[in-house]
Design a protein around this motif. Structure first.
Motif, PDB file in Angstrom:
ATOM      1  N   GLY A  81       0.821  -1.211   0.000  1.00 16.38           N
ATOM      2  CA  GLY A  81       0.000   0.000   0.000  1.00 16.38           C
ATOM      3  C   GLY A  81       0.852   1.257   0.000  1.00 16.38           C
ATOM      4  N   LEU A  82       1.942   1.237   0.753  1.00 16.69           N
ATOM      5  CA  LEU A  82       2.845   2.390   0.763  1.00 16.69           C
ATOM      6  C   LEU A  82       3.483   2.612  -0.606  1.00 16.69           C
ATOM      7  N   MET A  83       3.873   1.532  -1.262  1.00 16.31           N
ATOM      8  CA  MET A  83       4.479   1.679  -2.589  1.00 16.31           C
ATOM      9  C   MET A  83       3.450   2.160  -3.609  1.00 16.31           C
ATOM     10  N   VAL A 140      11.054  -0.142   2.728  1.00 15.90           N
ATOM     11  CA  VAL A 140       9.709  -0.395   2.196  1.00 15.90           C
ATOM     12  C   VAL A 140       9.791  -0.964   0.781  1.00 15.90           C
ATOM     13  N   PHE A 141      10.672  -0.407  -0.049  1.00 12.06           N
ATOM     14  CA  PHE A 141      10.815  -0.838  -1.437  1.00 12.06           C
ATOM     15  C   PHE A 141      11.183  -2.317  -1.524  1.00 12.06           C
ATOM     16  N   VAL A 142      12.187  -2.729  -0.764  1.00 13.95           N
ATOM     17  CA  VAL A 142      12.612  -4.133  -0.741  1.00 13.95           C
ATOM     18  C   VAL A 142      11.676  -4.953   0.141  1.00 13.95           C
ATOM     19  N   GLY A 143      11.237  -4.361   1.250  1.00 16.09           N
ATOM     20  CA  GLY A 143      10.357  -5.062   2.184  1.00 16.09           C
ATOM     21  C   GLY A 143       9.052  -5.506   1.558  1.00 16.09           C
ATOM     22  N   ALA A 144       8.517  -4.705   0.644  1.00 14.47           N
ATOM     23  CA  ALA A 144       7.268  -5.094  -0.027  1.00 14.47           C
ATOM     24  C   ALA A 144       7.463  -6.396  -0.799  1.00 14.47           C
ATOM     25  N   PHE A 145       8.602  -6.520  -1.456  1.00  9.16           N
ATOM     26  CA  PHE A 145       8.901  -7.742  -2.206  1.00  9.16           C
ATOM     27  C   PHE A 145       9.094  -8.933  -1.269  1.00  9.16           C
ATOM     28  N   VAL A 146       9.946  -8.756  -0.272  1.00 13.04           N
ATOM     29  CA  VAL A 146      10.261  -9.855   0.641  1.00 13.04           C
ATOM     30  C   VAL A 146       9.021 -10.290   1.416  1.00 13.04           C
ATOM     31  N   ALA A 147       8.310  -9.340   2.007  1.00 11.81           N
ATOM     32  CA  ALA A 147       7.142  -9.679   2.825  1.00 11.81           C
ATOM     33  C   ALA A 147       6.049 -10.343   1.995  1.00 11.81           C
ATOM     34  N   THR A 148       5.847  -9.877   0.774  1.00 14.44           N
ATOM     35  CA  THR A 148       4.800 -10.462  -0.075  1.00 14.44           C
ATOM     36  C   THR A 148       5.154 -11.889  -0.475  1.00 14.44           C
TER      37      THR A 148
END
Length: 191
Positions: free
Chosen positions: A42-44, A86-94
């Protein structure tokens, strides 16, 4: 076990350390990771959307020097730890959310989380293949005090960057919708 025997009671499994935990108990992290993935996505999506509806239209109304200078400054400012997380975290968390949903036996939720992962990977490919090279090209134009053709620098950057940013917004928004669906399905599976 013979066909005429009954299965031992669940207390037997617990007493002797045999695995008897239901899928929901094995997947305690699945829910929180899915929530984290949804927030990061959502942040991205929101970041890209903000550029689509305010930053880029606002800059488009300015002169070429202002446009180039502002975009160079924005590109420098966004290179910070919080954005990177957030940029990398969105990928890893998803991706991890999809795996944990699958492991917990929530196949439908896993499917939607995996779909979100694919959508975000495509957004990353667009970012790495188009937007970052354009940002680098803009930076290579040099200090604004030394640029002699602001219009030419802007012209090589603006149209393509704006179009691909809109694509990133669509991809991340679709990823957010997919993660929202996964959250709903996860919630139903936890009852």
């Amino acid at each position: 076990m013979r066909s005429d025997q009954t299965a031992p009671p669940s207390t037997f499994h617990a007493a002797y350390g045999a695995p008897a935990a239901p899928a929901a108990a094995r997947g305690k992290a699945a829910g929180p990771v899915l929530v984290a993935a949804t927030i990061a996505m959502g942040l991205m999506a929101g970041l890209f959307f903000a550029f689509d509806v305010s930053v880029m239209p606002g800059l488009a109304k300015g002169d070429d020097r202002t446009y180039v200078t502002a975009m160079q400054n924005i590109n420098k400012a966004i290179e910070n730890g919080l954005f990177g997380l957030v940029f990398v975290g969105a990928f890893v968390a998803t991706g991890v959310a999809a795996y944990l949903q699958h492991r917990a036996g929530r196949r439908s939720a896993a499917f939607w989380a995996a779909a979100a992962t694919v959508l975000y990977v495509v957004a990353l490919m667009v970012t790495m293949g188009v937007n970052i090279p354009l940002n680098n090209q803009l930076a290579a134009a040099g200090d604004p005090s030394a640029i002699t053709d602001f219009h030419g620098v802007r012209e090589k950057f603006e149209g393509t960057w704006v179009a691909t940013n809109m694509l990133r917004t669509l991809l991340c928004t679709a990823g957010l919708a997919a993660l929202t669906r996964a959250l709903v399905l996860h919630g139903r599976g936890s009852r």
